[in-house]
Design an enzyme around this catalytic site. Structure first.
Site, PDB file in Angstrom:
ATOM      1  N   LYS A 492      -9.448  27.336  20.369  1.00 47.51           N
ATOM      2  CA  LYS A 492      -9.560  26.113  19.574  1.00 47.51           C
ATOM      3  C   LYS A 492      -8.681  25.022  20.187  1.00 47.51           C
ATOM      4  CE  LYS A 492      -6.012  27.998  16.581  1.00 47.51           C
ATOM      5  NZ  LYS A 492      -5.767  28.817  15.404  1.00 47.51           N
ATOM      6  N   ARG A 591      -4.652  28.633   2.421  1.00 45.86           N
ATOM      7  CA  ARG A 591      -5.393  27.630   3.182  1.00 45.86           C
ATOM      8  C   ARG A 591      -6.843  27.911   2.824  1.00 45.86           C
ATOM      9  NH1 ARG A 591      -3.943  27.314   9.585  1.00 45.86           N
ATOM     10  NH2 ARG A 591      -5.390  29.057   9.652  1.00 45.86           N
ATOM     11  N   TYR A 719      11.562  -1.935  25.934  1.00 50.07           N
ATOM     12  CA  TYR A 719      11.371  -2.646  24.671  1.00 50.07           C
ATOM     13  C   TYR A 719      12.637  -2.708  23.836  1.00 50.07           C
ATOM     14  CZ  TYR A 719       6.323  -2.743  25.305  1.00 50.07           C
ATOM     15  OH  TYR A 719       5.071  -2.987  25.768  1.00 50.07           O
TER      16      TYR A 719
HETATM   17  C1  LIG Z   1      -4.932  29.853  15.529  1.00 50.17           C
HETATM   18  C2  LIG Z   1      -5.219  31.084  14.852  1.00 50.17           C
HETATM   19  C3  LIG Z   1      -4.845  32.321  15.415  1.00 50.17           C
HETATM   20  C4  LIG Z   1      -3.996  32.453  16.629  1.00 50.17           C
HETATM   21  O1  LIG Z   1      -2.661  32.251  16.319  1.00 50.17           O
HETATM   22  P1  LIG Z   1      -1.500  32.345  17.437  1.00 50.17           P
HETATM   23  O2  LIG Z   1      -0.257  32.266  16.687  1.00 50.17           O
HETATM   24  O3  LIG Z   1      -1.707  31.187  18.323  1.00 50.17           O
HETATM   25  O4  LIG Z   1      -1.711  33.627  18.124  1.00 50.17           O
HETATM   26  C5  LIG Z   1      -5.272  33.463  14.772  1.00 50.17           C
HETATM   27  N1  LIG Z   1      -6.017  33.403  13.645  1.00 50.17           N
HETATM   28  C6  LIG Z   1      -6.367  32.240  13.058  1.00 50.17           C
HETATM   29  C7  LIG Z   1      -7.169  32.244  11.824  1.00 50.17           C
HETATM   30  C8  LIG Z   1      -5.980  31.042  13.646  1.00 50.17           C
HETATM   31  O5  LIG Z   1      -6.325  29.882  13.067  1.00 50.17           O
END
Ligand SMILES: *Cc1c(COP(=O)(O)O)cnc(C)c1O
Length: 824
Positions: A492, A591, A719
Site C-alpha cells: 500500500k 478502525r 525566509y
Molecule cells: C499496513 C498494514 C499491515 C502491515 O503493517 P506493518 O507494521 O507495516 O508490518 C498489516 N495489516 C494491515 C491491516 C495493515 O493495514
C-alpha cells in the site's frame, strides 16, 4: 564451459543413479528453476536453503522439459525420459563438481578476497590481462557458496587464466570456497571494519578470509595496511606462501610506488618493479580506485603480462558499475541500464531482471557488439541467440558492426545499427512506448547516451531503492514462518514509498502468496502493469467496486452495508458465484471491522448469497510492537479466535485466518495461523533493535548541492531571516525541500544531512524546494551528493528528528522525487 557426461558427474559427486542409461552430456547447470534457459544438456541441482527447497520445483521442471536432476531423495514419480542422481547433500555435490572441474583445468587460477573492492579488482585485472591471455572470470559478484561453483563450471579447456572472487558472511564458509577455487595466486584487497555480525572480532574475520590462500604459491597485498599486515606475514610464513607486496613506503616491496600525482581527471603513478621504472596513468583520481588499480597491476605483472602492456591497459581501465539500474522513462517506457561490462556471462543475469520487471510490457533488448568474449563470432552470437530465446525477448536492437553483419536466425523483430550515433539519429522514429528497454553495451559504445535519451528530464533528487535488500528482508521474515504459513506483502501507499509495480513484480517473482493495497486504484495500477498475484484491497470503496471486480481485486469487507453493495454490483456485472472477499474483524483497534454483535446478521447474509466466498478472515493488532501493551494484544487475539471459531462453525466453511503484521511476526510467533501480513519489515525497518541488525535498509534518499554561498557576519539566510551569521559562514544550497518530504520542522539546526561522509546542519527555514546547510570549514562543492537518509544517516534518526515514525518518513517522500531501482 565444462562439459562432462552424466556418468562422470555421478562418479565425481558420489551419486546413486535412477533412470535410463547414462550417456548424456551436461554442459549447463541450473540451480534456480525460474532462471532456466532451455533444457538442453542441463543438469538441475535441487538445493535446500533455510527457507527454500529446490525439490518443490522438480515436477514443474519436468513438465517444462527438464530431464536431468540432482536430488537429495528419490523422486516420487520417476519419469521415463528423466535421469536422477541421488546424493546426500546437493550443495556439497555441486561444490565437489566445481572442485573437480578446477582440478582438471590447466589455467592459472587467481583467487580474490577482502572486505571491499573484490569485484572491481577482478574486473580490472581482467581488463589488464585480457589482451595477453585467454581469461575466464566470474560474472558480476558471483562469490558465494553457490556463485563460485557456477563460475568455476564456466572454465573452459582453452582458458589460460581464471579469476574468481570469494565472499563470506559466516565463519567456516571460506574453507569450502578454497577447496573449489584452489588459487595459485591470491589477492587480498583490504580489511574493513564493517558488517562483522557473524564474526566475534575483526581478527577472526581476517583469519577466516586468509584461508582462501592457504594453498597459494603467491599472495598479493598492500603492505601499508596496518590493521592486517602482521597477521598476513604470519599466515604466509606458516603456509610457506611467497608474499608479493606493493607499498608506498617500503622501497624493497615488489612494487614500490614512489609517487602519485592527481590531476583533474587522471592519476599519474610512478612505480618500480624488478628494478624497472613504470609509469601508470589511470583515468581515476580517488584513493580507492588508485588502490584497486595497484592491486590489479601487480597481479597482472606477477602473471607475466608485459609491463608495457600493463601500462597501456591501465590507461584504459573502465569504471565498473556493479549493479543494474532501472528508471522510468518517457512514453511509459522503463529503462534498465546495465552499465556493467557487456559480457556473455552477465547477459542472462540482466535478462532475468528484465523478465521480472517488465510485466506486460514489450521486452526490447538493445545490445552492442560483445567485445572480449574469447569466442569466435558465430559461437558467440549463437549463444546470445539461445539466451535471447530463453527470455522471450520481443525485439532485439543491435548496435555495432559485428552484430550488424551477423546473420541472426531469431524469429523476432530485429533492428541493427552500425553505431550508437546512428541509433540515436533514428530513435525518435522508432516510437517506443510502454516497453521495457534493456541497455547492455560495452563501454566504447557509450550506451549512457541512449539512457539519457529515453529518460525523463527531471529534478535530480532521487530515492534509490535497493531491490536485493527487499529480497534479503523477505527471506529473513520467511525464515521465521512455520511450515505452510503463507505471506501477504503490504504494498500500500506506493509500497511504503518505494514503488508500485517494481516491488510487486519482484515479490511475484519471489513467489509471494498475496499482495495488499490500500485503495482500488493502487490495485488497478498493479494489474495494468501485469502483476498477477491475488491482491487484497484494504479500503475498498463502493464507488470503485466495478473496477475492483473487473481487475480481479479482492476487497476487505468490514460492514454489512458495504457487502450488500458489493453483491448488488456483482449481480449487475453478471458475476454470480464465489467472488473472494476478506472479512475484517474488530478486535480492539476500533478502525474498520465487524463487531461481534454484527456477526449474526453477517452470517445470515452470507448463507443466502453465493455471489461471494469468504476467502479469509482477519484482524489487526493495535500494538504488536509494544511489549508493555502485550496484555491488550492477547485480548485481541482471544477475541479474534472466538470470532473465527463462530464463523467457521455456523457457516461450516474453511478460510485463511491471519492477524500479524511485521512486528507481530517477531513478537507473537504462535499466532501466525495460515498467513501473515508483512509491511514495514520488507522495507528494512523494525521497532526491535535486535531485528534491525538483521534487516537491510531499502531506500536511500539523495539530493545534491546546487550552489555554494559565502555569507559574512550579520547577513541572513532564507525566509524571514531565521538564520543570521555570527561568523563568516559557508552555505550549501541543496536540492530538496518540504515539497519533497524534507519537513519544515527540520529547519533551524534540527535536521542534518551527510555530504562527503560528514554531517552538516540545516540553517534557517526549509524552503519548498531547497534547503540551506552550514558547511563551514569543509571543502564541499556544488554538484556534491547529499544523503538525506540511507547509509550514513538512518531513517530512524531522521524520523526521531521529525518527531514521527519511519513509516511516515518513507511514505511522505513526494512522487516528484524520482525512484531509481538498483539490483546488485
Ligand atoms: C499496513 C498494514 C499491515 C502491515 O503493517 P506493518 O507494521 O507495516 O508490518 C498489516 N495489516 C494491515 C491491516 C495493515 O493495514
Amino acid at each position: 564451459m565444462a562439459r562432462l557426461s552424466l556418468t562422470q558427474i555421478a562418479k565425481v559427486i558420489d551419486a546413486k543413479t535412477i533412470g535410463r542409461s547414462p550417456e548424456q552430456m551436461i554442459s549447463r547447470l541450473l540451480l534456480d528453476s525460474r532462471k532456466a534457459q532451455g533444457f538442453d544438456e542441463t543438469l538441475y541441482f535441487a538445493l535446500r536453503g533455510k527457507n527454500h527447497d529446490g525439490h518443490r520445483y522438480v515436477e514443474d521442471l519436468v513438465e517444462r522439459g527438464q530431464q536431468f536432476f540432482v536430488l537429495e531423495k528419490s523422486p516420487e514419480t520417476v519419469y521415463e525420459d528423466c535421469q536422477y542422481l541421488i546424493v546426500k547433500n546437493s550443495l556439497e555435490a555441486l561444490q565437489k563438481l566445481a572442485a573437480y572441474v578446477r582440478k582438471h583445468s590447466q589455467a592459472t587460477i587467481i583467487g580474490i578476497t577482502g572486505s571491499n573492492a573484490k569485484t572491481i579488482v577482478k574486473e580490472w585485472l581482467f581488463q589488464l590481462l585480457d589482451t595477453s591471455y585467454k581469461v575466464r572470470k566470474s560474472p558480476l559478484s558471483y562469490n558465494s557458496q553457490i556463485g563460485v561453483p557456477l563460475s568455476i563450471w564456466n572454465l573452459g579447456e582453452a582458458d589460460e587464466v581464471g579469476i574468481f572472487e570469494a565472499g563470506i558472511s559466516e565463519p567456516y564458509e571460506m574453507a569450502k570456497l578454497e577447496k573449489m577455487i584452489r588459487p595459485n595466486l591470491g589477492i587480498f584487497t583490504n580489511l574493513g571494519s564493517a558488517h562483522a555480525i557473524n564474526f566475534s572480532s575483526i581478527e577472526q574475520k581476517l583469519d577466516e578470509k586468509l584461508i582462501l590462500f592457504k594453498n597459494c604459491e603467491k599472495l598479493i597485498y598492500c603492505q601499508d595496511q596496518e590493521n592486517c599486515h602482521s597477521a598476513i606475514e604470519a599466515f604466509a610464513k606458516k603456509h610457506k606462501i611467497d608474499l608479493v607486496a606493493w607499498s608506498k613506503t617500503n622501497i624493497k616491496a615488489a612494487l614500490y610506488i614512489s609517487e602519485i600525482v592527481k590531476t583533474q581527471k587522471v592519476a599519474r603513478i610512478q612505480a618500480v618493479y624488478q628494478d624497472q621504472k613504470l609509469f601508470f596513468t589511470i583515468p581515476f583520481t580517488d584513493d580507492a580506485s588508485i588502490e584497486n588499480a595497484l592491486h590489479a597491476s601487480l597481479a597482472a605483472l606477477v602473471c607475466g603480462a608485459e609491463p608495457g602492456s600493463v601500462q597501456n591497459n591501465m590507461e584504459r581501465l573502465e569504471p565498473v558499475a556493479m549493479r543494474l539500474e532501472m528508471k522510468e522513462g518517457r512514453q511509459g517506457n522503463i529503462i534498465i541500464n546495465d552499465a556493467y561490462n557487456s559480457d556473455l556471462e552477465s547477459l542472462p543475469v540482466a535478462l532475468d531482471f528484465l523478465d521480472q520487471q517488465s510485466g506486460d510490457r514489450k521486452k526490447v533488448l538493445i545490445l552492442s557488439d560483445i567485445l572480449q568474449s574469447g569466442l569466435d563470432n558465430t559461437q558467440l552470437y549463437r549463444e546470445v541467440e539461445r539466451i535471447v530465446k530463453a527470455h522471450s525477448i520481443d525485439e532485439l536492437v543491435t548496435i555495432g558492426p559485428k552484430t550488424q553483419s551477423y546473420n541472426w536466425s531469431l524469429k523476432i523483430s530485429i533492428r541493427s545499427f552500425g553505431s550508437t550515433a546512428q541509433f540515436l539519429k533514428e530513435a525518435y522514429g522508432l516510437k517506443y512506448h510502454d516497453s521495457a528497454l534493456m541497455l547492455k553495451g560495452a563501454r566504447v559504445f557509450e550506451f549512457e547516451k541512449i539512457g539519457k535519451w529515453f529518460e525523463e528530464k527531471s529534478h535530480q533528487t532521487v530515492m534509490e531503492i535497493r531491490l536485493e535488500n527487499v529480497v534479503h528482508n523477505l527471506n529473513y521474515f520467511r525464515a521465521k514462518l512455520k511450515p505452510g504459513v503463507k505471506m501477504m506483502a503490504m504494498v500500500k501507499a506506493f509500497s511504503y514509498g518505494s514503488g508500485a509495480y517494481q516491488i510487486a513484480s519482484l515479490l511475484e517473482f519471489h513467489k509471494l502468496d498475496y499482495l495488499a493495497v490500500a485503495y482500488t486504484d493502487e490495485g488497478v495500477e498493479l494489474r495494468k502493469a501485469g502483476v498477477n498475484l491475488p491482491i487484497m484491497v484494504l479500503n475498498a470503496e463502493p464507488s470503485a467496486f466495478k473496477e475492483l471486480i473487473h481487475y480481479r481485486l479482492e476487497p476487505e469487507i468490514y460492514s454489512l452495508a458495504q457487502l450488500k453493495v458489493l453483491v448488488q454490483t456483482l449481480s449487475l456485472e453478471g458475476a454470480n458465484h464465489g467472488f473472494p472477499i476478506h472479512l475484517k474483524m474488530e478486535t480492539g483497534m476500533n478502525r474498520l471491522g465487524f463487531e461481534d454483535f454484527d456477526l449474526e446478521d453477517l452470517m445470515q447474509f452470507l448463507e443466502n448469497h453465493n455471489e461471494v466466498k469468504v476467502s479469509s478472515v482477519f484482524s489487526h493488532l493495535a500494538s504488536s510492537d509494544d511489549e508493555k501493551l502485550r496484555a491488550f494484544s492477547l485480548i485481541q487475539i482471544q477475541r479474534f479466535e472466538k470470532m473465527c471459531a463462530l464463523l467457521k462453525s455456523v457457516l461450516n466453511i474453511s478460510f485463511t485466518q491471519h492477524l500479524l503484521n511485521s512486528s507481530g511476526i517477531n513478537n507473537f510467533p504462535d499466532q501466525q495461523y495460515d498467513m501473515v501480513r508483512l509491511g514495514i519489515g520488507l522495507y528494512g525497518v523494525s521497532s526491535d533493535n535486535n531485528e534491525r541488525q538483521h534487516l537491510r535498509h531499502v531506500s536511500v534518499l539523495k539530493a545534491h548541492v546546487s550552489q555554494i554561498k559565502y555569507v559574512s557576519v550579520g547577513e541572513s539566510v532564507g525566509y524571514n531571516r531565521a538564520f543570521v551569521a555570527e561568523k563568516a559562514t559557508k552555505i550549501a544550497v541543496i536540492s530538496i525541500g518540504y515539497a519533497d518530504g524534507f519537513r519544515r520542522s527540520l529547519g533551524n539546526g534540527v535536521g542534518e544531512v551527510v555530504i562527503r561522509n560528514a554531517r552538516y546542519r540545516v540553517v534557517g527555514n526549509v524552503c519548498m524546494d531547497m534547503t540551506m546547510i552550514d558547511v563551514s570549514g569543509s571543502d564541499v562543492e556544488a554538484g556534491d551528493a547529499v544523503e538525506i537518509f540511507g547509509d550514513n544517516l538512518s531513517v530512524y534518526e531522521v524520523a526521531s528528528k521529525m518527531q514521527t515514525i519511519p513509516y511516515e518518513v518513507l511514505t511522505s517522500i513526494s512522487q516528484r522525487v524520482k525512484r531509481v531501482y538498483v539490483m546488485e
